[in-house]
Design a protein around this motif. Sequence first.
Motif, PDB file in Angstrom:
ATOM      1  N   ILE A 199      41.127 -33.156 -18.200  1.00 42.17           N
ATOM      2  CA  ILE A 199      42.445 -32.386 -17.246  1.00 42.17           C
ATOM      3  C   ILE A 199      41.926 -31.071 -17.272  1.00 42.17           C
ATOM      4  O   ILE A 199      41.470 -30.273 -18.268  1.00 42.17           O
ATOM      5  N   ASP A 200      41.981 -30.071 -16.024  1.00 42.48           N
ATOM      6  CA  ASP A 200      42.138 -28.847 -16.350  1.00 42.48           C
ATOM      7  C   ASP A 200      42.779 -28.357 -15.197  1.00 42.48           C
ATOM      8  O   ASP A 200      43.591 -28.242 -14.146  1.00 42.48           O
ATOM      9  N   GLY A 201      43.561 -27.292 -15.892  1.00 43.39           N
ATOM     10  CA  GLY A 201      45.284 -27.034 -16.179  1.00 43.39           C
ATOM     11  C   GLY A 201      44.665 -25.522 -15.757  1.00 43.39           C
ATOM     12  O   GLY A 201      44.504 -24.958 -17.133  1.00 43.39           O
ATOM     13  N   GLY A 202      44.904 -25.086 -14.493  1.00 41.30           N
ATOM     14  CA  GLY A 202      44.903 -23.933 -14.345  1.00 41.30           C
ATOM     15  C   GLY A 202      46.288 -23.007 -13.343  1.00 41.30           C
ATOM     16  O   GLY A 202      47.702 -23.540 -14.166  1.00 41.30           O
ATOM     17  N   GLY A 203      46.612 -21.594 -13.583  1.00 45.39           N
ATOM     18  CA  GLY A 203      47.300 -21.170 -13.134  1.00 45.39           C
ATOM     19  C   GLY A 203      48.256 -21.162 -11.841  1.00 45.39           C
ATOM     20  O   GLY A 203      49.784 -20.633 -11.061  1.00 45.39           O
ATOM     21  N   ALA A 232      42.850 -38.122 -24.447  1.00 44.80           N
ATOM     22  CA  ALA A 232      42.680 -36.949 -22.957  1.00 44.80           C
ATOM     23  C   ALA A 232      41.469 -35.615 -23.934  1.00 44.80           C
ATOM     24  O   ALA A 232      42.536 -34.921 -24.891  1.00 44.80           O
ATOM     25  N   TYR A 233      41.111 -34.915 -22.962  1.00 47.61           N
ATOM     26  CA  TYR A 233      40.466 -33.553 -23.291  1.00 47.61           C
ATOM     27  C   TYR A 233      41.140 -32.589 -22.354  1.00 47.61           C
ATOM     28  O   TYR A 233      40.459 -33.273 -20.799  1.00 47.61           O
ATOM     29  N   LEU A 234      41.802 -31.959 -22.449  1.00 46.95           N
ATOM     30  CA  LEU A 234      42.190 -30.452 -21.862  1.00 46.95           C
ATOM     31  C   LEU A 234      41.350 -29.091 -22.145  1.00 46.95           C
ATOM     32  O   LEU A 234      42.013 -29.185 -22.897  1.00 46.95           O
ATOM     33  N   GLY A 235      41.895 -28.901 -21.025  1.00 48.44           N
ATOM     34  CA  GLY A 235      41.574 -27.601 -21.052  1.00 48.44           C
ATOM     35  C   GLY A 235      42.562 -26.711 -20.153  1.00 48.44           C
ATOM     36  O   GLY A 235      43.049 -27.043 -19.168  1.00 48.44           O
ATOM     37  N   LEU A 236      43.075 -25.731 -21.114  1.00 53.89           N
ATOM     38  CA  LEU A 236      44.725 -24.926 -20.325  1.00 53.89           C
ATOM     39  C   LEU A 236      44.362 -23.877 -19.666  1.00 53.89           C
ATOM     40  O   LEU A 236      44.223 -23.613 -21.881  1.00 53.89           O
ATOM     41  N   ILE A 248      43.308 -29.906 -27.109  1.00 58.07           N
ATOM     42  CA  ILE A 248      43.525 -29.367 -26.390  1.00 58.07           C
ATOM     43  C   ILE A 248      42.277 -27.710 -26.597  1.00 58.07           C
ATOM     44  O   ILE A 248      42.690 -27.216 -27.872  1.00 58.07           O
ATOM     45  N   GLU A 249      41.805 -27.391 -25.389  1.00 57.68           N
ATOM     46  CA  GLU A 249      41.183 -25.874 -25.427  1.00 57.68           C
ATOM     47  C   GLU A 249      41.056 -25.104 -24.368  1.00 57.68           C
ATOM     48  O   GLU A 249      42.558 -25.791 -23.494  1.00 57.68           O
ATOM     49  N   SER A 250      40.493 -24.186 -23.860  1.00 58.45           N
ATOM     50  CA  SER A 250      40.979 -23.761 -23.231  1.00 58.45           C
ATOM     51  C   SER A 250      40.648 -24.370 -21.537  1.00 58.45           C
ATOM     52  O   SER A 250      39.133 -25.061 -21.823  1.00 58.45           O
ATOM     53  N   ASP A 251      41.094 -23.916 -20.574  1.00 57.34           N
ATOM     54  CA  ASP A 251      40.473 -24.080 -19.807  1.00 57.34           C
ATOM     55  C   ASP A 251      38.859 -23.378 -18.674  1.00 57.34           C
ATOM     56  O   ASP A 251      38.320 -24.694 -18.218  1.00 57.34           O
ATOM     57  N   GLY A 252      38.332 -22.585 -19.544  1.00 60.68           N
ATOM     58  CA  GLY A 252      36.861 -21.846 -20.309  1.00 60.68           C
ATOM     59  C   GLY A 252      36.497 -22.459 -20.640  1.00 60.68           C
ATOM     60  O   GLY A 252      34.782 -22.424 -20.022  1.00 60.68           O
ATOM     61  N   PHE A 253      36.558 -23.125 -21.399  1.00 57.81           N
ATOM     62  CA  PHE A 253      35.645 -23.996 -22.612  1.00 57.81           C
ATOM     63  C   PHE A 253      35.185 -25.370 -21.647  1.00 57.81           C
ATOM     64  O   PHE A 253      34.245 -25.371 -21.522  1.00 57.81           O
ATOM     65  N   ILE A 254      36.247 -25.997 -21.443  1.00 56.70           N
ATOM     66  CA  ILE A 254      35.989 -27.080 -20.164  1.00 56.70           C
ATOM     67  C   ILE A 254      34.942 -26.851 -18.668  1.00 56.70           C
ATOM     68  O   ILE A 254      33.785 -27.262 -18.024  1.00 56.70           O
ATOM     69  N   LEU A 284      36.215 -30.143 -14.432  1.00 59.17           N
ATOM     70  CA  LEU A 284      36.361 -31.563 -14.907  1.00 59.17           C
ATOM     71  C   LEU A 284      35.630 -32.665 -15.707  1.00 59.17           C
ATOM     72  O   LEU A 284      35.869 -33.487 -16.372  1.00 59.17           O
ATOM     73  N   THR A 285      34.529 -32.162 -14.861  1.00 57.93           N
ATOM     74  CA  THR A 285      33.027 -33.428 -15.692  1.00 57.93           C
ATOM     75  C   THR A 285      33.014 -32.601 -16.806  1.00 57.93           C
ATOM     76  O   THR A 285      32.747 -33.192 -17.706  1.00 57.93           O
ATOM     77  N   GLY A 286      33.244 -31.263 -17.113  1.00 60.25           N
ATOM     78  CA  GLY A 286      32.912 -30.835 -18.474  1.00 60.25           C
ATOM     79  C   GLY A 286      34.016 -31.558 -19.548  1.00 60.25           C
ATOM     80  O   GLY A 286      33.943 -31.880 -21.008  1.00 60.25           O
ATOM     81  N   ALA A 287      35.253 -31.331 -18.605  1.00 62.75           N
ATOM     82  CA  ALA A 287      36.428 -32.063 -19.999  1.00 62.75           C
ATOM     83  C   ALA A 287      36.080 -33.697 -20.046  1.00 62.75           C
ATOM     84  O   ALA A 287      35.841 -34.512 -21.473  1.00 62.75           O
TER      85      ALA A 287
END
Length: 295
Positions: A8-12, A71-75, A98-104, A276-279
């Motif tokens: 998951i790549d979740g942003g604003g 699931a691995y979520l970057g949020l 859950i990690e940051s969207d920046g990390f993924i 997403l590939t990173g996640a």
Amino acid sequence: MREFLIGIDGGGTSCRAAVADAEGRILGYGKSGAANIMTAPDTALANIEKAARAAFLNAGLSEDLVNSARAYLGLAGNNVEDTVAYISARLPFAESTIESDGFIALQGALGDGDGAVAILGTGSIFIARCDTSVHYIGGWGYHIGDLGSGARLGQMALVESLLAYDLISPPSPMTTALLGEFNNEPPKMVGFSQRAKPGDFGRYAPYVFDYASQGDQTANRILTLSAGWVDAALDRVSDLTNGGRLCLLGGLATLYPPYLAERHRERLVVPAADALTGAIALAKSTYGSSMERSR
């Protein structure tokens, strides 16, 4: 039973999902609305599940498999502990991280190697990795951080427009155009500013780059200041990575390089893959062993 991974790549602005098999091969994608867990946690939860279900359907699979996936979520907005706990307890997946969207994004851009990414979009954050240590620089949100971001650029452009209106600063083609967006009525601009979220200010960032390329002095002054902030952050991540690889990511990534210092431009590399590939890669490394044992 066949097992699946979710990234998951979740942003604003939007939430993107990918579903993969246990080997990390991506099978399908999904997309939904904003998923910033700090500003709107319940909306983020709904959009995370919606994007994940869409990814399963896109892969030709039952969307109910969401409930058994890992699931691995970057949020975006994950730097508030209470919010992360709230979200974690309500996710639909069998297991989740859950990690940051920046990390993924870092993982997607650089794989497992050392280096740094600068994410320059509506917000901004700088992430450096050396060996197993990961360092975050900035990313404190629009109100007290996100220097060099699209939101900050847009806000600064509106500030300059009102300075020009009051004849405190000389007008320029950019400030004239921005005032025209509000029918040359400053109270309308003020009203907008009271309601605006970072993404609303960010819509005016392209004005700054467009007019700067035409020689607009006000736009160039804004970009010189903003690029200076970015350069300073990049100096810090360069120290942390011994001057290693650097990727620029986000909506402003292709616009900033001409305004950055040469010492940073010469380190730029093309990202290897997307967030997403990173996640998915991180999901496989996190859950791969337990999935193998359960077979």
